[in-house]
Design an enzyme around this catalytic site. Structure first.
Site, mmCIF file in Angstrom:
data_model
loop_
_atom_site.group_PDB
_atom_site.id
_atom_site.type_symbol
_atom_site.label_atom_id
_atom_site.label_comp_id
_atom_site.label_asym_id
_atom_site.label_seq_id
_atom_site.Cartn_x
_atom_site.Cartn_y
_atom_site.Cartn_z
ATOM 1 N N ASP A 183 4.029 11.543 8.644
ATOM 2 C CA ASP A 183 4.848 10.405 8.215
ATOM 3 C C ASP A 183 5.779 10.001 9.357
ATOM 4 O O ASP A 183 6.676 10.750 9.730
ATOM 5 C CB ASP A 183 5.657 10.798 6.987
ATOM 6 C CG ASP A 183 6.298 9.597 6.303
ATOM 7 O OD1 ASP A 183 6.274 8.491 6.890
ATOM 8 O OD2 ASP A 183 6.827 9.762 5.182
ATOM 9 N N HIS A 185 7.674 7.318 9.051
ATOM 10 C CA HIS A 185 8.851 6.863 8.301
ATOM 11 C C HIS A 185 9.501 5.627 8.907
ATOM 12 O O HIS A 185 10.693 5.377 8.706
ATOM 13 C CB HIS A 185 9.883 7.999 8.205
ATOM 14 C CG HIS A 185 10.413 8.226 6.817
ATOM 15 N ND1 HIS A 185 11.639 7.771 6.403
ATOM 16 C CD2 HIS A 185 9.874 8.864 5.751
ATOM 17 C CE1 HIS A 185 11.831 8.125 5.135
ATOM 18 N NE2 HIS A 185 10.771 8.784 4.719
ATOM 19 N N GLU A 209 1.462 7.750 8.418
ATOM 20 C CA GLU A 209 2.105 6.895 7.424
ATOM 21 C C GLU A 209 3.267 6.121 8.041
ATOM 22 O O GLU A 209 4.040 6.671 8.834
ATOM 23 C CB GLU A 209 2.606 7.793 6.293
ATOM 24 C CG GLU A 209 3.313 7.105 5.176
ATOM 25 C CD GLU A 209 3.669 8.083 4.065
ATOM 26 O OE1 GLU A 209 4.620 7.783 3.314
ATOM 27 O OE2 GLU A 209 3.010 9.141 3.934
ATOM 28 N N GLU A 235 4.569 2.367 0.744
ATOM 29 C CA GLU A 235 5.580 2.835 -0.202
ATOM 30 C C GLU A 235 6.715 1.826 -0.374
ATOM 31 O O GLU A 235 7.415 1.835 -1.384
ATOM 32 C CB GLU A 235 6.146 4.189 0.208
ATOM 33 C CG GLU A 235 7.010 4.166 1.457
ATOM 34 C CD GLU A 235 7.476 5.556 1.856
ATOM 35 O OE1 GLU A 235 8.636 5.889 1.559
ATOM 36 O OE2 GLU A 235 6.682 6.294 2.453
ATOM 37 N N ASP A 257 3.570 2.778 -4.680
ATOM 38 C CA ASP A 257 4.277 3.745 -5.514
ATOM 39 C C ASP A 257 4.261 3.238 -6.945
ATOM 40 O O ASP A 257 4.664 2.100 -7.216
ATOM 41 C CB ASP A 257 5.716 3.914 -5.002
ATOM 42 C CG ASP A 257 6.446 5.067 -5.657
ATOM 43 O OD1 ASP A 257 6.516 5.089 -6.909
ATOM 44 O OD2 ASP A 257 6.976 5.930 -4.938
ATOM 45 N N HIS A 284 1.985 6.822 -3.279
ATOM 46 C CA HIS A 284 3.243 7.457 -2.883
ATOM 47 C C HIS A 284 3.918 8.011 -4.131
ATOM 48 O O HIS A 284 4.007 7.335 -5.145
ATOM 49 C CB HIS A 284 4.121 6.393 -2.220
ATOM 50 C CG HIS A 284 5.465 6.856 -1.784
ATOM 51 N ND1 HIS A 284 6.616 6.581 -2.485
ATOM 52 C CD2 HIS A 284 5.850 7.553 -0.690
ATOM 53 C CE1 HIS A 284 7.658 7.085 -1.841
ATOM 54 N NE2 HIS A 284 7.225 7.682 -0.752
#
Length: 381
Positions: A183, A185, A209, A235, A257, A284
């Site tokens: 990830d 982020h 991700e 997400e 998500d 997610h």
């Protein structure tokens, strides 16, 4: 049958649950939350409840249209998350009314078990080997970790090497038959992501991700064509309209998500849209048991499903965990890294209502950290 009552519950560690009750006693549960803004979503649920009270709960698609489009101003994480939790609860009621699990109402199962992965951190890599070993011992065949903590937008040679080193530790610990997802982020610029992706490609991550922030999705196509690492995002995207550009950019995995992207109704449609682009679904879900139950119902009914996130033992869960608010943990018993399909009606779980009401009396005020670079400027968390 009419909707008689809608309640919300602010429960630790950072979740918001909603409860919809019908006039003949059916109860459905949902999880409408934006992490760090749960109180704001709670207010949005209260406003949207004005439409639902007194209505037939089984008109799910009609309600979804009104809740998302009935106001002149639409979309965004707060509204989409409020709709998501209400939508989950309506599907839960529908399953109970028809005596069937949600995946049966979505067209029936396409698999008997769902692969799940475990979280092993990565911001601070000192315990990475130990954490991975524990998850492998627990039967998981895949883990996810952060690439780095606070990082320069264009990472230095030392920062790049540190990312490569921790991914190498993960690969060595897992061996060639298990997977690691990384990830980013949104902590790197596109140039920084391109640099790091090239370095970790030989370590064969399952996917990377959020290589860039969601508002920079127009840069994804360049990253997709720059190398062989499968890219994932989603997400912080909330509708089919927001997923379309990233799919046309060529991402390999979409990650809506269930508590943010309009609930079961919209994620089911996002999955179908992704299938037309050859992309896979990996919902997610670092959240609570209701969000995970909804995610698993989608996973059982989605042909292009890849893998499911779950929050058991995740570092956010300090005051409560995945099993704290359910009567029976069986739906979340993972065997050999998989959740097995059940046939309980609705979402397939029984919420411990007494525990939820007790937790709501204290509530929570969770906020994500705010990071800064060494020069004092804002850093992506």
């Amino acid at each position: 049958m009419k909707i008689a009552r809608i309640e919300t519950f602010l429960v630790p560690p950072r979740w918001l649950f909603c409860r919809i009750e019908t006039d003949d006693g059916l109860v459905g549960w949902g999880e409408p939350v934006v992490e760090g803004r749960a109180e704001v979503v709670r207010s949005a649920v209260d406003v949207l409840a004005e439409h639902l009270l007194g209505q037939d709960p089984l008109r799910i698609q009609d309600h979804w249209q009104i809740l998302t489009k009935g106001g002149f101003y639409r979309g965004g994480p707060v509204l989409s998350s409020a709709v998501a939790g209400l939508d989950q609860a309506l599907w839960d009621i529908a399953g109970q009314a028809y005596g069937a699990p949600v995946h049966a109402l979505l067209g029936g199962p396409v698999r008997d078990r769902v692969r799940v992965y475990a979280w092993v951190g990565g911001d601070e890599p000192s315990r990475l080997r130990e954490q991975i070993a524990a998850q492998v011992e627990a039967g998981f065949t895949a883990v996810k970790m952060n690439a780095a903590g606070a990082t320069s937008p264009i990472p230095t040679a030392a920062e790049t090497a540190a990312v490569v080193d921790r991914v190498a530790v993960a690969r060595e610990s897992l061996g060639p038959d298990h997977d690691v997802a990384i990830d980013f982020h949104g902590r790197f610029s596109a140039a920084g992501a391109r640099r790091v992706l090239a370095e970790i490609a030989p370590l064969h991550p399952l996917f990377v991700e959020e290589p860039v922030l969601p508002e920079q999705s127009h840069l994804l196509a360049g990253l997709v064509t720059a190398g062989p690492v499968p890219l994932a995002t989603g997400e912080r995207l909330y509708s089919r309209a927001e997923f379309l550009p990233v799919l046309t950019a060529g991402v390999a995995v979409v990650q809506p998500d269930l508590s943010h992207a309009g609930g079961i109704s919209e994620v089911h449609r996002i999955a179908s849209l992704a299938e037309t682009y050859g992309a896979l679904l990996a919902p997610h879900c670092p959240l609570g048991p209701i969000a995970l139950a909804a995610s698993l119902q989608i996973a059982f009914a989605t042909p292009n499903f890849l893998i499911q996130e779950q929050s058991r033992g995740i570092h956010y869960n300090k005051d409560a965990d995945l099993l704290s608010y359910v009567v029976d943990p069986e739906p979340f018993r993972f065997v050999a890294g998989h959740a097995h399909r059940g046939d309980r009606p609705g979402l397939g779980i029984t919420v411990d209502e007494a525990a939820v009401r007790a937790a709501d009396r204290d509530g929570h005020a969770w906020r994500n950290p705010v990071w800064r670079h060494p020069d004092g400027s804002f850093a992506e968390w």
